[in-house]
Design a protein around this motif. Structure first.
Motif, PDB file in Angstrom:
ATOM      1  N   GLU A   1      12.910  -1.513  -0.756  1.00  0.00           N
ATOM      2  CA  GLU A   1      13.796  -0.596  -1.487  1.00  0.00           C
ATOM      3  C   GLU A   1      13.381   0.869  -1.391  1.00  0.00           C
ATOM      4  OE1 GLU A   1      16.654  -1.427  -2.723  1.00  0.00           O
ATOM      5  OE2 GLU A   1      16.380  -3.584  -2.357  1.00  0.00           O
ATOM      6  N   CYS A   2      12.150   1.143  -1.096  1.00  0.00           N
ATOM      7  CA  CYS A   2      11.685   2.527  -1.066  1.00  0.00           C
ATOM      8  C   CYS A   2      12.495   3.335  -0.036  1.00  0.00           C
ATOM      9  CB  CYS A   2      10.201   2.595  -0.711  1.00  0.00           C
ATOM     10  SG  CYS A   2       9.616   4.294  -0.500  1.00  0.00           S
ATOM     11  N   PRO A   3      13.202   4.411  -0.482  1.00  0.00           N
ATOM     12  CA  PRO A   3      14.115   5.139   0.429  1.00  0.00           C
ATOM     13  C   PRO A   3      13.378   5.921   1.520  1.00  0.00           C
ATOM     14  CG  PRO A   3      13.992   6.242  -1.696  1.00  0.00           C
ATOM     15  CD  PRO A   3      13.231   4.971  -1.845  1.00  0.00           C
ATOM     16  N   VAL A   4      12.082   6.193   1.319  1.00  0.00           N
ATOM     17  CA  VAL A   4      11.379   7.017   2.315  1.00  0.00           C
ATOM     18  C   VAL A   4      10.302   6.238   3.070  1.00  0.00           C
ATOM     19  CG1 VAL A   4      11.855   9.189   1.123  1.00  0.00           C
ATOM     20  CG2 VAL A   4       9.771   7.897   0.557  1.00  0.00           C
ATOM     21  N   GLY A   5      10.286   4.923   2.878  1.00  0.00           N
ATOM     22  CA  GLY A   5       9.320   4.084   3.601  1.00  0.00           C
ATOM     23  C   GLY A   5       7.880   4.382   3.224  1.00  0.00           C
ATOM     24  N   ALA A   6       7.641   4.651   1.917  1.00  0.00           N
ATOM     25  CA  ALA A   6       6.293   5.003   1.501  1.00  0.00           C
ATOM     26  C   ALA A   6       5.414   3.790   1.188  1.00  0.00           C
ATOM     27  CB  ALA A   6       6.348   5.924   0.284  1.00  0.00           C
ATOM     28  N   ILE A   7       6.020   2.598   1.178  1.00  0.00           N
ATOM     29  CA  ILE A   7       5.208   1.415   0.847  1.00  0.00           C
ATOM     30  C   ILE A   7       5.127   0.507   2.058  1.00  0.00           C
ATOM     31  CG2 ILE A   7       4.915  -0.565  -0.702  1.00  0.00           C
ATOM     32  CD1 ILE A   7       6.410   0.953  -2.848  1.00  0.00           C
ATOM     33  N   LYS A   8       3.924   0.239   2.482  1.00  0.00           N
ATOM     34  CA  LYS A   8       3.680  -0.650   3.619  1.00  0.00           C
ATOM     35  C   LYS A   8       3.114  -1.964   3.118  1.00  0.00           C
ATOM     36  CE  LYS A   8       0.816   0.700   6.872  1.00  0.00           C
ATOM     37  NZ  LYS A   8       0.315   2.044   7.230  1.00  0.00           N
TER      38      LYS A   8
ATOM     39  N   ILE B   1       0.867  -1.180   0.000  1.00  0.00           N
ATOM     40  CA  ILE B   1       0.000   0.000   0.000  1.00  0.00           C
ATOM     41  C   ILE B   1       0.910   1.239   0.000  1.00  0.00           C
ATOM     42  CG2 ILE B   1      -1.784   1.280   1.293  1.00  0.00           C
ATOM     43  CD1 ILE B   1      -2.877  -1.393   0.445  1.00  0.00           C
ATOM     44  N   VAL B   2       0.669   2.101  -0.992  1.00  0.00           N
ATOM     45  CA  VAL B   2       1.532   3.285  -1.170  1.00  0.00           C
ATOM     46  C   VAL B   2       0.956   4.482  -0.391  1.00  0.00           C
ATOM     47  CG1 VAL B   2       2.637   4.814  -2.861  1.00  0.00           C
ATOM     48  CG2 VAL B   2       2.098   2.445  -3.495  1.00  0.00           C
ATOM     49  N   ASP B   3       1.819   5.108   0.370  1.00  0.00           N
ATOM     50  CA  ASP B   3       1.434   6.345   1.056  1.00  0.00           C
ATOM     51  C   ASP B   3       1.888   7.514   0.178  1.00  0.00           C
ATOM     52  OD1 ASP B   3       1.172   8.577   2.612  1.00  0.00           O
ATOM     53  OD2 ASP B   3       2.033   7.664   4.430  1.00  0.00           O
TER      54      ASP B   3
ATOM     55  N   GLU C   1       1.918   9.627 -11.153  1.00  0.00           N
ATOM     56  CA  GLU C   1       2.267   8.897  -9.917  1.00  0.00           C
ATOM     57  C   GLU C   1       2.440   7.417 -10.230  1.00  0.00           C
ATOM     58  OE1 GLU C   1      -1.246   9.662  -7.543  1.00  0.00           O
ATOM     59  OE2 GLU C   1      -2.316   8.056  -8.564  1.00  0.00           O
ATOM     60  N   ILE C   2       3.007   6.705  -9.242  1.00  0.00           N
ATOM     61  CA  ILE C   2       3.123   5.261  -9.439  1.00  0.00           C
ATOM     62  C   ILE C   2       1.844   4.593  -8.940  1.00  0.00           C
ATOM     63  CG2 ILE C   2       5.659   5.135  -9.279  1.00  0.00           C
ATOM     64  CD1 ILE C   2       4.377   3.729  -6.336  1.00  0.00           C
ATOM     65  N   ASN C   3       1.557   3.418  -9.565  1.00  0.00           N
ATOM     66  CA  ASN C   3       0.421   2.614  -9.138  1.00  0.00           C
ATOM     67  C   ASN C   3       0.827   1.162  -9.122  1.00  0.00           C
ATOM     68  OD1 ASN C   3      -2.121   4.160  -8.720  1.00  0.00           O
ATOM     69  ND2 ASN C   3      -1.506   4.977 -10.735  1.00  0.00           N
TER      70      ASN C   3
ATOM     71  N   LYS D   1       3.973  10.447   1.432  1.00  0.00           N
ATOM     72  CA  LYS D   1       5.412  10.249   1.631  1.00  0.00           C
ATOM     73  C   LYS D   1       6.183  10.090   0.314  1.00  0.00           C
ATOM     74  CE  LYS D   1       5.620   7.887   6.141  1.00  0.00           C
ATOM     75  NZ  LYS D   1       5.819   6.542   6.682  1.00  0.00           N
ATOM     76  N   CYS D   2       5.521   9.571  -0.707  1.00  0.00           N
ATOM     77  CA  CYS D   2       6.195   9.206  -1.958  1.00  0.00           C
ATOM     78  C   CYS D   2       6.878  10.409  -2.600  1.00  0.00           C
ATOM     79  CB  CYS D   2       5.203   8.610  -2.935  1.00  0.00           C
ATOM     80  SG  CYS D   2       5.913   8.298  -4.554  1.00  0.00           S
ATOM     81  N   ILE D   3       8.166  10.254  -2.970  1.00  0.00           N
ATOM     82  CA  ILE D   3       8.917  11.346  -3.618  1.00  0.00           C
ATOM     83  C   ILE D   3       9.135  11.065  -5.116  1.00  0.00           C
ATOM     84  CG2 ILE D   3      10.078  12.146  -1.498  1.00  0.00           C
ATOM     85  CD1 ILE D   3      12.526  10.406  -2.439  1.00  0.00           C
ATOM     86  N   LYS D   4       8.429  10.032  -5.628  1.00  0.00           N
ATOM     87  CA  LYS D   4       8.466   9.694  -7.067  1.00  0.00           C
ATOM     88  C   LYS D   4       9.888   9.408  -7.577  1.00  0.00           C
ATOM     89  CE  LYS D   4       4.314  12.388  -7.723  1.00  0.00           C
ATOM     90  NZ  LYS D   4       3.600  13.445  -8.395  1.00  0.00           N
ATOM     91  N   CYS D   5      10.670   8.720  -6.755  1.00  0.00           N
ATOM     92  CA  CYS D   5      12.053   8.418  -7.157  1.00  0.00           C
ATOM     93  C   CYS D   5      12.127   7.213  -8.098  1.00  0.00           C
ATOM     94  CB  CYS D   5      12.911   8.162  -5.931  1.00  0.00           C
ATOM     95  SG  CYS D   5      12.483   6.600  -5.115  1.00  0.00           S
ATOM     96  N   MET D   6      11.068   6.444  -8.149  1.00  0.00           N
ATOM     97  CA  MET D   6      10.945   5.291  -9.067  1.00  0.00           C
ATOM     98  C   MET D   6      11.818   4.078  -8.711  1.00  0.00           C
ATOM     99  SD  MET D   6       8.628   6.447 -10.962  1.00  0.00           S
ATOM    100  CE  MET D   6       8.464   5.343 -12.342  1.00  0.00           C
ATOM    101  N   GLN D   7      12.343   4.061  -7.515  1.00  0.00           N
ATOM    102  CA  GLN D   7      13.131   2.882  -7.121  1.00  0.00           C
ATOM    103  C   GLN D   7      12.253   1.629  -7.117  1.00  0.00           C
ATOM    104  OE1 GLN D   7      16.651   2.568  -6.423  1.00  0.00           O
ATOM    105  NE2 GLN D   7      16.304   4.387  -7.667  1.00  0.00           N
ATOM    106  N   CYS D   8      11.022   1.748  -6.673  1.00  0.00           N
ATOM    107  CA  CYS D   8      10.112   0.585  -6.644  1.00  0.00           C
ATOM    108  C   CYS D   8       9.887   0.060  -8.067  1.00  0.00           C
ATOM    109  CB  CYS D   8       8.794   0.969  -5.986  1.00  0.00           C
ATOM    110  SG  CYS D   8       8.031   2.425  -6.717  1.00  0.00           S
ATOM    111  N   TRP D   9       9.752   0.971  -8.999  1.00  0.00           N
ATOM    112  CA  TRP D   9       9.525   0.615 -10.410  1.00  0.00           C
ATOM    113  C   TRP D   9      10.726  -0.161 -10.960  1.00  0.00           C
ATOM    114  CZ3 TRP D   9      12.104   2.340 -14.895  1.00  0.00           C
ATOM    115  CH2 TRP D   9      11.416   2.142 -16.106  1.00  0.00           C
TER     116      TRP D   9
HETATM  117  S1  SF4 Z   1      10.328   3.923  -4.171  1.00  0.00           S
HETATM  118 FE1  SF4 Z   1       9.006   4.848  -2.674  1.00  0.00          FE
HETATM  119  S2  SF4 Z   1       9.344   7.011  -2.982  1.00  0.00           S
HETATM  120 FE2  SF4 Z   1      10.218   6.009  -4.768  1.00  0.00          FE
HETATM  121  S3  SF4 Z   1       8.502   6.045  -6.207  1.00  0.00           S
HETATM  122 FE3  SF4 Z   1       8.365   4.127  -5.136  1.00  0.00          FE
HETATM  123  S4  SF4 Z   1       6.965   4.532  -3.464  1.00  0.00           S
HETATM  124 FE4  SF4 Z   1       7.629   6.460  -4.237  1.00  0.00          FE
END
Ligand code: SF4
Ligand code: SF4
Lengths: 408, 88
Positions: free
Chosen positions: B76-83, B32-34, B59-61, B37-45
């Protein structure tokens, strides 16, 4: 029309390599192992001399050899390999993969005893261990038949109605290393018989007719995951494929005999003087030559003896066997391998099951012979025929399975 | 209706496109994406092994039809936006 043929002195292995060369195989992936080594050695000479355009893949093991064959065959190549004994055992996992994927690979197995103790000579334990793996299995009697059967093998395997891998067996050393005058067909004739290139059939997927091969222009999933919901059905289909290959094996053999002038029984079973026989020996491979000559000898002495050589072991020709052996009261089955802890050798199981439905079941004796390359001399075969003859009209003896020529 | 053995293509070649296998049904944890918090860095992608993170230009989905719930994106999310939340 029978083609005019050259005669060359070849041993069994060289005859196989010669046949593979004439079949214009696209890929050979192999690992050397005695007594098969001469095959791949000879073939690599053809490659080095530019006599073939084959891609020869050298690998570090037999498991990799057959894996490379699977990959090459899946993209539509005509593929050949050869192995023996421990090499075949190492391939075991992939042997099942090749048949499950319905890949028409031709593999020659030069029969050799499995370790331990280590042995390099002939018995059938190696290929018998693969009898349930879904490959068509053909056992040959001499170098000539090995040559002929490799050529037939490609036609059978690649037939659209079959599409199964074919294993061609020849007895280690007895055939593989014995020089024989072998009639070879002209290159052109073989090319015409097997086809210049493998004919890859089409299947219908998602409303489209596509070639059954890996091709980036229409990607297919070959070898998917199938669990309890589909595996059962898929295996049912595979069983159908090998059972119905019997007719094609015979047809290809007939067609080949019209070109070559050579016949091996009906292509499946090779019967010798069984019409009026009262005793018969059933066997596989090079032993049949000895048995047939002893048949003639004991017939002179008044015994009504005959021989049945099983050429095609998979699919097993049970109905034909029943028809041929029906009415013969005493049968001896020779097994050149064991099924430890079982009730005899693997061939006798098949023969006994085939004869079970006969209203008058014959007495079936089973002899384990020739393990690890032990010779089967005519005198031994003669002893067996006389023993079978004595059992006519007698009660079944307590022991029907015995080791022949074994020191106590 | 499941196919019978006579209807299955030779060699068990898959007769439907792989996109029709909804591997998302295997999931026991749901990312679940918060978006606060998400900074759109795309590491999750980058890290998602199932290409289940989509970018729609803003945004990412998470594509829950294919997300197997491995939790790599969350790791991997650097800001802990995915729970990762247990599926019910
Ligand atoms: S890795 Fe985290 S901060 Fe980066 S796009 Fe994905 S959810 Fe957002
Ligand atoms: S949980 Fe795994 S599969 Fe699902 S989106 Fe995250 S990385 Fe991809």
């Amino acid at each position: 029309m029978i083609t005019e043929q050259e005669v060359i002195g070849l041993n069994g292995d060289e005859a196989v390599a010669y046949a593979a060369k004439q079949c214009k195989v696209d890929v050979v992936a192999a690992y050397p192992i005695t007594p098969q080594t001469i095959i791949v050695e000879k073939f690599s000479e053809y490659v080095a001399n530019g006599e073939v355009e084959t891609e020869f893949i050298t690998v570090e093991s037999e498991h990799s050899a057959l894996s490379a064959c699977v990959g090459a065959s899946a993209v539509g190549a005509r593929v050949f390999t050869a192995t023996a004994a421990n090499g075949l055992a190492l391939m075991h996992e992939i042997v099942y993969v090749a048949s499950g994927l319905r890949l028409p690979i031709v593999m020659v197995v030069v029969n050799r005893a499995l370790s331990s103790p280590i042995n390099i000579h002939c018995d059938h334990g190696d290929s018998m261990a693969e009898r349930d793996a879904g490959w068509i299995q053909i056992y040959t009697e001499d170098a000539q038949e090995a040559y002929d059967t490799v050529i037939q093998g490609f036609r059978i395997a690649e037939d659209e109605r079959v599409l199964l891998p074919v294993m061609v067996m020849l007895d280690g050393f007895f055939i593989s290393h014995t020089l024989q005058n072998v009639f070879v067909l002209p290159d052109e004739t073989v090319k015409k018989f097997v086809g210049e290139k493998r004919n890859v059939p089409e299947i219908e997927i998602m409303g489209k007719r596509v070639k059954l091969k890996l091709d980036p222009s229409f990607p297919l999933t070959i070898g998917p995951l199938a669990l309890y919901d589909y595996y059962h059905e898929i295996k049912r289909g595979q069983a159908e494929a090998i059972n119905s290959s019997m007719e094609i094996i015979k047809k290809v053999h007939d067609e080949y005999s019209r070109v070559s002038g050579r016949k091996y029984g009906d292509g499946v079973l090779d019967s010798y003087k069984l019409e009026d026989a009262e005793i018969a020996i059933v066997c596989i491979g090079s032993a049949a030559g000895t048995v047939k000559s002893v048949v003639n000898e004991v017939r002179e002495e008044g015994l009504k003896a005959g021989c049945l050589r099983i050429r095609v072991f998979r699919p097993f020709p049970a109905d034909e066997i029943r028809r041929i052996l029906s009415g013969i009261p005493v049968i001896g089955v020779l097994d050149r391998s064991l099924s430890f802890g079982g009730m005899g050798g693997p061939l006798q199981y098949e023969i006994k099951v085939s004869m079970y439905d006969e209203p008058k079941r014959p007495l079936i004796m089973n002899y384990a012979y020739g393990l690890g390359g032990r010779d089967l001399p005519p005198g031994t075969v003669k002893k067996i025929f006389y023993e079978l003859n004595k059992l006519k009209g007698k009660q079944k003896p307590k022991e029907t399975f015995k080791f022949i020529d074994v020191r106590e | 209706m499941k196919r019978g053995w006579k209807q299955i293509p030779i060699a068990a070649v898959s007769w439907i496109n792989s996109t029709e296998y909804k591997t998302g049904s295997w999931r026991s944890f749901r990312p679940i994406v918060d978006y606060e918090k998400c900074i759109k860095c795309m590491q999750c992608w980058v890290y998602c092994p199932d290409l289940a993170i989509k970018w729609n230009g803003e945004e990412i989905n998470v594509d829950y039809d294919y997300c197997k719930g491995c939790g790599i994106c969350s790791e991997e999310c650097p800001v802990g936006a995915i729970k990762m939340v247990k599926e019910v």
